[in-house]
Design a protein around this motif. Structure first.
Motif, PDB file in Angstrom:
ATOM      1  N   GLU A   1       0.807  -1.224   0.000  1.00  7.86           N
ATOM      2  CA  GLU A   1       0.000   0.000   0.000  1.00  7.86           C
ATOM      3  C   GLU A   1       0.839   1.272   0.000  1.00  7.86           C
ATOM      4  O   GLU A   1       0.294   2.367  -0.188  1.00  7.86           O
ATOM      5  N   VAL A   2       2.136   1.161   0.183  1.00 10.62           N
ATOM      6  CA  VAL A   2       2.994   2.344   0.184  1.00 10.62           C
ATOM      7  C   VAL A   2       2.985   2.946  -1.221  1.00 10.62           C
ATOM      8  O   VAL A   2       3.290   2.265  -2.204  1.00 10.62           O
ATOM      9  N   ALA A   3       2.610   4.209  -1.297  1.00  7.07           N
ATOM     10  CA  ALA A   3       2.565   4.895  -2.586  1.00  7.07           C
ATOM     11  C   ALA A   3       3.923   5.538  -2.872  1.00  7.07           C
ATOM     12  O   ALA A   3       4.582   6.047  -1.974  1.00  7.07           O
ATOM     13  N   GLY A   4       4.336   5.497  -4.108  1.00  7.76           N
ATOM     14  CA  GLY A   4       5.585   6.143  -4.491  1.00  7.76           C
ATOM     15  C   GLY A   4       6.787   5.225  -4.369  1.00  7.76           C
ATOM     16  O   GLY A   4       6.666   4.020  -4.186  1.00  7.76           O
ATOM     17  N   HIS A   5       7.962   5.843  -4.460  1.00  8.06           N
ATOM     18  CA  HIS A   5       9.212   5.091  -4.493  1.00  8.06           C
ATOM     19  C   HIS A   5       9.660   4.585  -3.135  1.00  8.06           C
ATOM     20  O   HIS A   5      10.313   3.548  -3.045  1.00  8.06           O
ATOM     21  N   ILE A   6       9.364   5.340  -2.068  1.00 12.09           N
ATOM     22  CA  ILE A   6       9.775   4.950  -0.724  1.00 12.09           C
ATOM     23  C   ILE A   6       8.692   5.308   0.282  1.00 12.09           C
ATOM     24  O   ILE A   6       7.865   6.181   0.041  1.00 12.09           O
ATOM     25  N   GLY A   7       8.721   4.616   1.403  1.00 11.37           N
ATOM     26  CA  GLY A   7       7.817   4.917   2.503  1.00 11.37           C
ATOM     27  C   GLY A   7       8.278   4.186   3.744  1.00 11.37           C
ATOM     28  O   GLY A   7       9.091   3.261   3.666  1.00 11.37           O
ATOM     29  N   LEU A   8       7.758   4.594   4.882  1.00  3.73           N
ATOM     30  CA  LEU A   8       8.116   3.971   6.147  1.00  3.73           C
ATOM     31  C   LEU A   8       6.906   3.276   6.745  1.00  3.73           C
ATOM     32  O   LEU A   8       5.778   3.772   6.639  1.00  3.73           O
ATOM     33  N   LEU A   9       7.165   2.124   7.381  1.00  2.00           N
ATOM     34  CA  LEU A   9       6.127   1.392   8.096  1.00  2.00           C
ATOM     35  C   LEU A   9       6.619   1.063   9.496  1.00  2.00           C
ATOM     36  O   LEU A   9       7.772   0.644   9.658  1.00  2.00           O
TER      37      LEU A   9
ATOM     38  N   ASP B   1       7.108   1.153  -5.896  1.00  2.00           N
ATOM     39  CA  ASP B   1       7.050   1.437  -7.323  1.00  2.00           C
ATOM     40  C   ASP B   1       7.224   0.182  -8.165  1.00  2.00           C
ATOM     41  O   ASP B   1       6.295  -0.254  -8.791  1.00  2.00           O
ATOM     42  N   GLU B   2       8.401  -0.393  -8.225  1.00  2.00           N
ATOM     43  CA  GLU B   2       8.594  -1.610  -9.016  1.00  2.00           C
ATOM     44  C   GLU B   2       9.562  -2.533  -8.284  1.00  2.00           C
ATOM     45  O   GLU B   2      10.406  -2.077  -7.519  1.00  2.00           O
ATOM     46  N   PRO B   3       9.438  -3.836  -8.512  1.00  2.00           N
ATOM     47  CA  PRO B   3      10.279  -4.798  -7.789  1.00  2.00           C
ATOM     48  C   PRO B   3      11.645  -5.013  -8.441  1.00  2.00           C
ATOM     49  O   PRO B   3      12.035  -6.135  -8.752  1.00  2.00           O
ATOM     50  N   ALA B   4      12.389  -3.949  -8.661  1.00  2.00           N
ATOM     51  CA  ALA B   4      13.688  -4.037  -9.325  1.00  2.00           C
ATOM     52  C   ALA B   4      14.723  -4.698  -8.416  1.00  2.00           C
ATOM     53  O   ALA B   4      14.715  -4.500  -7.196  1.00  2.00           O
ATOM     54  N   SER B   5      15.637  -5.450  -9.010  1.00  2.00           N
ATOM     55  CA  SER B   5      16.767  -6.001  -8.271  1.00  2.00           C
ATOM     56  C   SER B   5      17.522  -4.845  -7.635  1.00  2.00           C
ATOM     57  O   SER B   5      17.727  -3.810  -8.262  1.00  2.00           O
ATOM     58  N   THR B   6      17.940  -5.028  -6.387  1.00  2.00           N
ATOM     59  CA  THR B   6      18.500  -3.920  -5.631  1.00  2.00           C
ATOM     60  C   THR B   6      19.761  -4.339  -4.885  1.00  2.00           C
ATOM     61  O   THR B   6      19.839  -5.446  -4.366  1.00  2.00           O
TER      62      THR B   6
END
Length: 171
Positions: free
Chosen positions: A48-56, A68-73
């Motif tokens: 549910e986190v909108a955008g590129h980053i968020g905190l939970l 945003d997308e599940p890119a290799s990191t």
């Protein structure tokens, strides 16, 4: 751990399709992932986190969600930056483009993330307690507050990279 180049310079973390998450080591057991009886799982919260980053919130701390997308990191400590592989022909090509990507990035809003020490990056669908047995990356952060910002950049025509930069704050 996934490797895109042989032998590869970095360890890369991938997800099964959902967001990656960086959870402080001290609260890893509190991250339940998607594997619970709850109607609203930790994984659901991460999605549910909108955008590129968020905190939970997790335990008495917070986790950083890479949305945003599940890119290799992976993590580049010399740049204090998580690098997200969206498009590049090789790991060498992607890493060579990072300085230009950092220079041209149009950063989004910052979030303030306070960590008690090292964090572990892994697929948010997994349980935190399972990280020794699943693909993960330990990031040795010093305890304290960080300003975190994210951007996507195209430093070369066929190279697209996501950046999540962690800047240590005083205090």
């Amino acid at each position: 751990m996934a490797r895109y180049a042989d032998p590869g310079v970095l360890e890369w973390v991938e997800s099964g399709g959902g967001p990656l998450i960086a959870v402080p080591e001290t609260v890893l057991p509190f991250w339940a992932g998607a594997d619970t009886e709850e109607l609203d799982t930790d994984y659901d919260r991460a999605c549910e986190v909108a955008g590129h980053i968020g905190l939970l919130p997790v335990g008495d701390s917070a986790a950083l969600v890479l949305g945003d997308e599940p890119a290799s990191t992976s993590y580049l400590p010399e740049h204090h930056t998580l690098v997200r592989w969206s498009a590049a022909d090789s790991e060498d090509e992607l890493l060579a483009a990072v300085p230009a990507a950092l220079a041209e990035a149009e950063w989004g809003d910052e979030v303030r993330w306070t960590v008690p020490g090292p964090v572990v990056l892994f697929d948010s669908a997994r349980q935190g307690g399972d990280t020794p047995h699943v693909e993960h990356l330990r990031i040795p952060l010093d305890p304290g507050p960080y300003a975190v910002r994210a951007a996507w950049a195209t430093p070369r025509p066929e190279t697209w990279v996501g950046l999540v930069q962690l800047r240590r704050l005083a205090g």
